[in-house]
Scaffold this motif. Sequence first.
Motif, PDB file in Angstrom:
ATOM      1  N   LEU A 200     -15.102  14.685   0.597  1.00 52.68           N
ATOM      2  CA  LEU A 200     -14.430  13.940  -0.357  1.00 52.68           C
ATOM      3  C   LEU A 200     -13.042  13.862  -0.124  1.00 52.68           C
ATOM      4  O   LEU A 200     -12.260  12.995  -0.570  1.00 52.68           O
ATOM      5  N   SER A 201     -12.330  14.854   0.612  1.00 54.85           N
ATOM      6  CA  SER A 201     -10.912  14.709   0.852  1.00 54.85           C
ATOM      7  C   SER A 201     -10.594  13.508   1.720  1.00 54.85           C
ATOM      8  O   SER A 201      -9.209  13.298   1.455  1.00 54.85           O
ATOM      9  N   ALA A 202     -11.461  12.803   2.108  1.00 55.21           N
ATOM     10  CA  ALA A 202     -11.051  11.556   2.948  1.00 55.21           C
ATOM     11  C   ALA A 202     -11.387  10.242   2.399  1.00 55.21           C
ATOM     12  O   ALA A 202     -11.372   9.207   2.927  1.00 55.21           O
ATOM     13  N   ILE A 203     -12.277  10.363   1.183  1.00 60.79           N
ATOM     14  CA  ILE A 203     -12.631   9.233   0.537  1.00 60.79           C
ATOM     15  C   ILE A 203     -11.398   8.426   0.088  1.00 60.79           C
ATOM     16  O   ILE A 203     -11.762   7.058  -0.156  1.00 60.79           O
ATOM     17  N   VAL A 204     -10.366   8.825   0.118  1.00 59.57           N
ATOM     18  CA  VAL A 204      -9.051   8.122  -0.394  1.00 59.57           C
ATOM     19  C   VAL A 204      -8.688   7.135   0.775  1.00 59.57           C
ATOM     20  O   VAL A 204      -7.917   6.319   0.605  1.00 59.57           O
ATOM     21  N   GLU A 205      -9.179   7.443   1.909  1.00 62.71           N
ATOM     22  CA  GLU A 205      -8.817   6.543   3.155  1.00 62.71           C
ATOM     23  C   GLU A 205      -9.424   5.077   2.925  1.00 62.71           C
ATOM     24  O   GLU A 205      -8.442   4.099   3.213  1.00 62.71           O
ATOM     25  N   PRO A 206     -10.666   4.877   2.578  1.00 67.28           N
ATOM     26  CA  PRO A 206     -10.963   3.458   2.602  1.00 67.28           C
ATOM     27  C   PRO A 206     -10.211   2.748   1.397  1.00 67.28           C
ATOM     28  O   PRO A 206      -9.956   1.759   1.370  1.00 67.28           O
ATOM     29  N   ILE A 207      -9.844   3.674   0.143  1.00 68.55           N
ATOM     30  CA  ILE A 207      -9.144   2.925  -0.880  1.00 68.55           C
ATOM     31  C   ILE A 207      -7.903   2.366  -0.255  1.00 68.55           C
ATOM     32  O   ILE A 207      -7.228   1.368  -0.696  1.00 68.55           O
ATOM     33  N   ALA A 208      -7.022   3.555   0.362  1.00 66.61           N
ATOM     34  CA  ALA A 208      -5.829   3.010   0.761  1.00 66.61           C
ATOM     35  C   ALA A 208      -5.738   2.115   1.840  1.00 66.61           C
ATOM     36  O   ALA A 208      -4.593   1.339   1.702  1.00 66.61           O
ATOM     37  N   GLY A 209      -6.721   2.036   2.516  1.00 64.37           N
ATOM     38  CA  GLY A 209      -6.680   0.947   3.694  1.00 64.37           C
ATOM     39  C   GLY A 209      -6.986  -0.352   3.371  1.00 64.37           C
ATOM     40  O   GLY A 209      -6.339  -1.166   3.483  1.00 64.37           O
ATOM     41  N   VAL A 210      -7.898  -0.627   2.069  1.00 64.18           N
ATOM     42  CA  VAL A 210      -7.915  -1.984   1.528  1.00 64.18           C
ATOM     43  C   VAL A 210      -6.838  -2.020   0.752  1.00 64.18           C
ATOM     44  O   VAL A 210      -6.216  -3.635   0.711  1.00 64.18           O
ATOM     45  N   ILE A 211      -6.128  -1.232  -0.045  1.00 63.96           N
ATOM     46  CA  ILE A 211      -4.859  -1.717  -0.685  1.00 63.96           C
ATOM     47  C   ILE A 211      -3.708  -2.051   0.287  1.00 63.96           C
ATOM     48  O   ILE A 211      -2.969  -3.102   0.132  1.00 63.96           O
ATOM     49  N   GLY A 212      -3.619  -1.602   1.359  1.00 63.27           N
ATOM     50  CA  GLY A 212      -2.649  -1.658   2.393  1.00 63.27           C
ATOM     51  C   GLY A 212      -2.903  -3.320   3.039  1.00 63.27           C
ATOM     52  O   GLY A 212      -1.860  -3.960   3.172  1.00 63.27           O
ATOM     53  N   ALA A 213      -4.098  -3.417   3.468  1.00 63.28           N
ATOM     54  CA  ALA A 213      -4.638  -4.694   4.058  1.00 63.28           C
ATOM     55  C   ALA A 213      -4.407  -5.962   3.004  1.00 63.28           C
ATOM     56  O   ALA A 213      -3.610  -6.723   3.361  1.00 63.28           O
ATOM     57  N   VAL A 214      -4.609  -5.822   1.739  1.00 62.15           N
ATOM     58  CA  VAL A 214      -4.485  -6.779   0.826  1.00 62.15           C
ATOM     59  C   VAL A 214      -3.077  -7.098   0.430  1.00 62.15           C
ATOM     60  O   VAL A 214      -2.454  -8.065   0.198  1.00 62.15           O
ATOM     61  N   ALA A 215      -2.194  -5.807   0.286  1.00 65.24           N
ATOM     62  CA  ALA A 215      -0.870  -5.991   0.085  1.00 65.24           C
ATOM     63  C   ALA A 215       0.040  -6.768   1.005  1.00 65.24           C
ATOM     64  O   ALA A 215       0.793  -7.682   0.834  1.00 65.24           O
ATOM     65  N   VAL A 216      -0.466  -6.536   2.237  1.00 65.34           N
ATOM     66  CA  VAL A 216       0.642  -7.211   3.412  1.00 65.34           C
ATOM     67  C   VAL A 216       0.017  -8.567   3.519  1.00 65.34           C
ATOM     68  O   VAL A 216       0.958  -9.563   3.676  1.00 65.34           O
ATOM     69  N   THR A 217      -1.332  -8.883   3.079  1.00 64.04           N
ATOM     70  CA  THR A 217      -1.906 -10.289   3.225  1.00 64.04           C
ATOM     71  C   THR A 217      -1.252 -11.004   2.213  1.00 64.04           C
ATOM     72  O   THR A 217      -0.789 -12.239   2.358  1.00 64.04           O
ATOM     73  N   PHE A 218      -0.850 -10.760   0.915  1.00 65.86           N
ATOM     74  CA  PHE A 218      -0.103 -11.253   0.139  1.00 65.86           C
ATOM     75  C   PHE A 218       1.397 -11.320   0.115  1.00 65.86           C
ATOM     76  O   PHE A 218       2.116 -12.369  -0.477  1.00 65.86           O
ATOM     77  N   PHE A 219       1.953 -10.300   0.927  1.00 64.22           N
ATOM     78  CA  PHE A 219       3.340 -10.359   1.172  1.00 64.22           C
ATOM     79  C   PHE A 219       3.674 -10.105   2.451  1.00 64.22           C
ATOM     80  O   PHE A 219       4.063  -8.986   2.866  1.00 64.22           O
TER      81      PHE A 219
END
Length: 274
Positions: A200-219
């Motif tokens: 469970l401690s690593a489940i945040v990685e996919p969440i942070a990964g998608v947020i980072g990818a989407v954020a950079v795509t838009f800016f």
Amino acid sequence: MFKEIISFFESIDPVWGALLATSFTWFLTALGASFVFFFKTMKRSVLDGMLGFTGGVMVAASFWSLLAPAIEMSEGEGFKKVLPSVVGFGLGALFLFVLDKFLPHLHINFKPSDKEGIDTGWHRTTLLVLAITLHNIPEGLAVGVLFGGVAAGIPEASIAGAVVLAMGIGIQNFPEGIAVSMPLRRQGLSRRKSFWYGQLSAIVEPIAGVIGAVAVTFFTPALPYALAFAAGAMIYVVVEEVIPETQQDKFTDIATLGFIGGFLVMMTLDVALG
């Protein structure tokens, strides 16, 4: 094999690529945590060596996969060229500093009285999992922003570099999963619960990964800042959390050798494949 993997990721949307890559890093954490089904305890020297290895990978990835590309893709010369990396690195470290001060957590090899963050009555198990979750936020973010750079069409961001970074983080997540689940088992938790909290401690990685990818795509112009931000956050975690966790017993030399080994593995992967 590596070429086939790169071809696959090049054939899909980079945001989906970020999700798959960070899901892979989560899976290796879960795989490491599954060792609790086969072993009840593990030598402290082995756990410290694993944590040291984790720190070495994170430091190497911070430079070879994040800071160096961030500086390379920044425009201008001299101070102007390095400024985005300086700002991003500082903000990343500050972000983790704030989380560290407010999020209740307890490092793996520390006593319950050494818990950090806002005072709370949360169970020690929850505090231990939150401590490792702090490690994983910048790791997922780092993979995500590299995939986001590919989506934005930035030449310095490559699928190969993003995949190599995910591989390196996944490799160090495997022993990290062991290092989380085993102490929980020693505290008396069942094998199933120890595994559950470990992965469970690593489940945040996919969440942070998608947020980072989407954020950079838009800016797109934010990419150098985002890469350096992830690097700053990772270095903060290593210096403030990972290294101190390995210095609580008599196996500091083993932890140091583990750190060197992790650094060499990540550096080799990035230079040879990235």
